[in-house]
Design a protein around this motif. Structure first.
Motif, PDB file in Angstrom:
ATOM      1  N   SER A 140       0.861  -1.186   0.000  1.00  0.00           N
ATOM      2  CA  SER A 140       0.000   0.000   0.000  1.00  0.00           C
ATOM      3  C   SER A 140       0.896   1.233   0.000  1.00  0.00           C
ATOM      4  CB  SER A 140      -0.915  -0.009   1.228  1.00  0.00           C
ATOM      5  OG  SER A 140      -0.142   0.032   2.411  1.00  0.00           O
ATOM      6  N   LEU A 141       0.295   2.416   0.155  1.00  0.00           N
ATOM      7  CA  LEU A 141       1.083   3.651   0.194  1.00  0.00           C
ATOM      8  C   LEU A 141       1.769   3.771   1.554  1.00  0.00           C
ATOM      9  CD1 LEU A 141      -1.286   6.188  -1.598  1.00  0.00           C
ATOM     10  CD2 LEU A 141       0.441   4.689  -2.577  1.00  0.00           C
ATOM     11  N   ASP A 142       2.763   2.946   1.739  1.00  0.00           N
ATOM     12  CA  ASP A 142       3.474   2.807   3.010  1.00  0.00           C
ATOM     13  C   ASP A 142       4.610   3.831   3.072  1.00  0.00           C
ATOM     14  OD1 ASP A 142       4.783   1.995   5.280  1.00  0.00           O
ATOM     15  OD2 ASP A 142       5.079  -0.076   4.634  1.00  0.00           O
ATOM     16  N   SER A 144       6.739   3.991   5.818  1.00  0.00           N
ATOM     17  CA  SER A 144       7.598   3.599   6.934  1.00  0.00           C
ATOM     18  C   SER A 144       9.090   3.663   6.591  1.00  0.00           C
ATOM     19  CB  SER A 144       7.237   2.188   7.417  1.00  0.00           C
ATOM     20  OG  SER A 144       7.393   1.240   6.371  1.00  0.00           O
ATOM     21  N   ALA A 145       9.442   3.762   5.310  1.00  0.00           N
ATOM     22  CA  ALA A 145      10.853   3.819   4.931  1.00  0.00           C
ATOM     23  C   ALA A 145      11.477   5.191   5.178  1.00  0.00           C
ATOM     24  CB  ALA A 145      11.018   3.446   3.464  1.00  0.00           C
ATOM     25  N   ARG A 146      10.689   6.184   5.489  1.00  0.00           N
ATOM     26  CA  ARG A 146      11.253   7.533   5.651  1.00  0.00           C
ATOM     27  C   ARG A 146      12.233   7.567   6.818  1.00  0.00           C
ATOM     28  NH1 ARG A 146       9.336  10.911   9.687  1.00  0.00           N
ATOM     29  NH2 ARG A 146       7.502  10.206  10.832  1.00  0.00           N
ATOM     30  N   ARG A 147      13.268   8.430   6.680  1.00  0.00           N
ATOM     31  CA  ARG A 147      14.303   8.530   7.696  1.00  0.00           C
ATOM     32  C   ARG A 147      14.335   9.899   8.365  1.00  0.00           C
ATOM     33  NH1 ARG A 147      19.834   6.718   4.902  1.00  0.00           N
ATOM     34  NH2 ARG A 147      19.521   8.814   4.007  1.00  0.00           N
ATOM     35  N   GLN A 148      13.491  10.817   7.904  1.00  0.00           N
ATOM     36  CA  GLN A 148      13.459  12.158   8.502  1.00  0.00           C
ATOM     37  C   GLN A 148      12.044  12.709   8.379  1.00  0.00           C
ATOM     38  OE1 GLN A 148      16.637  13.530   5.963  1.00  0.00           O
ATOM     39  NE2 GLN A 148      15.244  14.686   4.640  1.00  0.00           N
ATOM     40  N   ARG A 149      11.787  13.801   9.068  1.00  0.00           N
ATOM     41  CA  ARG A 149      10.415  14.308   9.164  1.00  0.00           C
ATOM     42  C   ARG A 149      10.063  15.284   8.057  1.00  0.00           C
ATOM     43  NH1 ARG A 149       7.627  13.199  13.570  1.00  0.00           N
ATOM     44  NH2 ARG A 149       6.298  15.038  13.299  1.00  0.00           N
ATOM     45  N   VAL A 150      11.042  15.905   7.419  1.00  0.00           N
ATOM     46  CA  VAL A 150      10.778  16.879   6.354  1.00  0.00           C
ATOM     47  C   VAL A 150      11.752  16.661   5.212  1.00  0.00           C
ATOM     48  CG1 VAL A 150       9.810  18.615   7.904  1.00  0.00           C
ATOM     49  CG2 VAL A 150      12.273  18.592   7.456  1.00  0.00           C
ATOM     50  N   ASN A 151      11.421  17.307   4.071  1.00  0.00           N
ATOM     51  CA  ASN A 151      12.284  17.270   2.891  1.00  0.00           C
ATOM     52  C   ASN A 151      12.573  15.848   2.410  1.00  0.00           C
ATOM     53  OD1 ASN A 151      12.572  20.092   2.527  1.00  0.00           O
ATOM     54  ND2 ASN A 151      14.001  20.143   4.240  1.00  0.00           N
ATOM     55  N   TYR A 152      11.528  15.067   2.307  1.00  0.00           N
ATOM     56  CA  TYR A 152      11.628  13.742   1.704  1.00  0.00           C
ATOM     57  C   TYR A 152      10.414  13.512   0.812  1.00  0.00           C
ATOM     58  CZ  TYR A 152       8.179  11.918   5.049  1.00  0.00           C
ATOM     59  OH  TYR A 152       7.039  11.689   5.775  1.00  0.00           O
ATOM     60  N   GLY A 153      10.488  12.503  -0.016  1.00  0.00           N
ATOM     61  CA  GLY A 153       9.383  12.218  -0.914  1.00  0.00           C
ATOM     62  C   GLY A 153       9.322  10.753  -1.293  1.00  0.00           C
ATOM     63  N   PHE A 154       8.158  10.348  -1.793  1.00  0.00           N
ATOM     64  CA  PHE A 154       7.947   8.975  -2.247  1.00  0.00           C
ATOM     65  C   PHE A 154       7.351   8.982  -3.651  1.00  0.00           C
ATOM     66  CE2 PHE A 154       8.135   8.104   2.286  1.00  0.00           C
ATOM     67  CZ  PHE A 154       8.681   6.835   2.355  1.00  0.00           C
ATOM     68  N   SER A 155       7.694   7.973  -4.412  1.00  0.00           N
ATOM     69  CA  SER A 155       7.072   7.735  -5.703  1.00  0.00           C
ATOM     70  C   SER A 155       6.617   6.281  -5.748  1.00  0.00           C
ATOM     71  CB  SER A 155       8.065   8.008  -6.841  1.00  0.00           C
ATOM     72  OG  SER A 155       7.492   7.688  -8.097  1.00  0.00           O
ATOM     73  N   TYR A 156       5.323   6.078  -5.987  1.00  0.00           N
ATOM     74  CA  TYR A 156       4.746   4.733  -6.064  1.00  0.00           C
ATOM     75  C   TYR A 156       4.235   4.506  -7.485  1.00  0.00           C
ATOM     76  CZ  TYR A 156       4.346   5.536  -0.996  1.00  0.00           C
ATOM     77  OH  TYR A 156       4.595   5.839   0.318  1.00  0.00           O
ATOM     78  N   THR A 157       4.468   3.318  -8.024  1.00  0.00           N
ATOM     79  CA  THR A 157       3.949   2.973  -9.343  1.00  0.00           C
ATOM     80  C   THR A 157       3.357   1.574  -9.307  1.00  0.00           C
ATOM     81  OG1 THR A 157       6.129   2.171 -10.052  1.00  0.00           O
ATOM     82  CG2 THR A 157       5.563   4.452 -10.601  1.00  0.00           C
ATOM     83  N   GLY A 158       2.389   1.362 -10.180  1.00  0.00           N
ATOM     84  CA  GLY A 158       1.756   0.052 -10.248  1.00  0.00           C
ATOM     85  C   GLY A 158       0.653   0.062 -11.287  1.00  0.00           C
TER      86      GLY A 158
END
Length: 229
Positions: A140-142, A144-158
């Motif tokens: 799902s749109l998980d 949990s891999a983030r390592r910091q609270r700001v200035n991060y992003g995710f890209s999901y494809t499927g």
């Protein structure tokens, strides 16, 4: 001043009707909406379908009509001061986005996690030009891999598996910039820094079968993102 809308639109496909609207930042907050469907442009006579809800976040409504007809829509929006504004909308018929067939797909999403190398992100970066910190598969749109609270992003494809030809409505709920792309079409563009966690909606006519999709978001503030369809 009465509540204002920056845009309205409606799509009809068979017996499905999707009504959508957006408020400008200068408008008073929405309290409720009412959708009424008529069979004539004068919006008179019998209401053949309707919907009402006290929902400040709603920006779309998907209705099933009693039969195949030419619908005309009256949208009534009320604000928190119980002032109302009425809008007339003539629906259009969209073209179905064709499905594809991808052999060997399995349940889940491909995910890539990114962090800003320097400075502060204020908009969605070009993830394709960045090297992911982490990549893998999730169910799902998980986040949990983030390592910091700001200035991060995710890209999901499927891939989405659509059970039948029809109109499909989507909503993104994000604290900062986010985007939903289906079959290469940007269905929801909700970029930039937001004052608070907010909703934005979009819809698309999809043929039965598989459709590629991507969800991207970045976080400049500690607000989660959720997507529902």
């Amino acid at each position: 001043a009465p509540i204002m809308l920056s845009s309205t639109n409606a799509s009809v496909l068979g017996t499905q009707l999707l009504v959508q609207w957006q408020l400008p930042l200068s408008s008073s907050p929405q309290l409720s909406y009412k959708v009424e469907v008529f069979t004539n442009a004068s919006l008179t006579g019998t209401v053949v379908a309707s919907a009402f809800d006290n929902d400040p976040e709603a920006r779309q409504k998907l209705l099933n009509l009693p039969s195949v007809l030419t619908p005309y829509v009256r949208l009534t929006i009320a604000d928190i001061f119980y002032q109302t504004n009425v809008f007339s909308i003539t629906p259009t018929t969209p073209t179905l986005s064709p499905a594809t067939s991808v052999p060997g797909t399995v349940g889940g999403l491909t995910v890539q996690y990114y962090e800003a190398a320097s400075g502060n992100w204020t908009a969605l970066p070009n993830f394709a030009a960045l090297t992911p910190i982490y990549q893998g598969a999730v169910s799902s749109l998980d986040t949990s891999a983030r390592r910091q609270r700001v200035n991060y992003g995710f890209s999901y494809t499927g891939y989405l598996t659509v059970p039948a030809d029809g109109l499909y409505a989507f909503t993104i709920h994000s604290g900062d910039g986010s985007k939903l792309v289906i079959d290469g079409v940007t269905v929801i563009a909700f970029d930039g820094l937001h004052d608070s966690s907010q909703f934005l909606s979009g819809g698309l006519a999809l043929a039965a079968g598989q459709h590629s999709f991507a969800v991207q978001f970045f976080k400049g503030a500690a607000n989660p993102v959720n997507t529902t369809a």
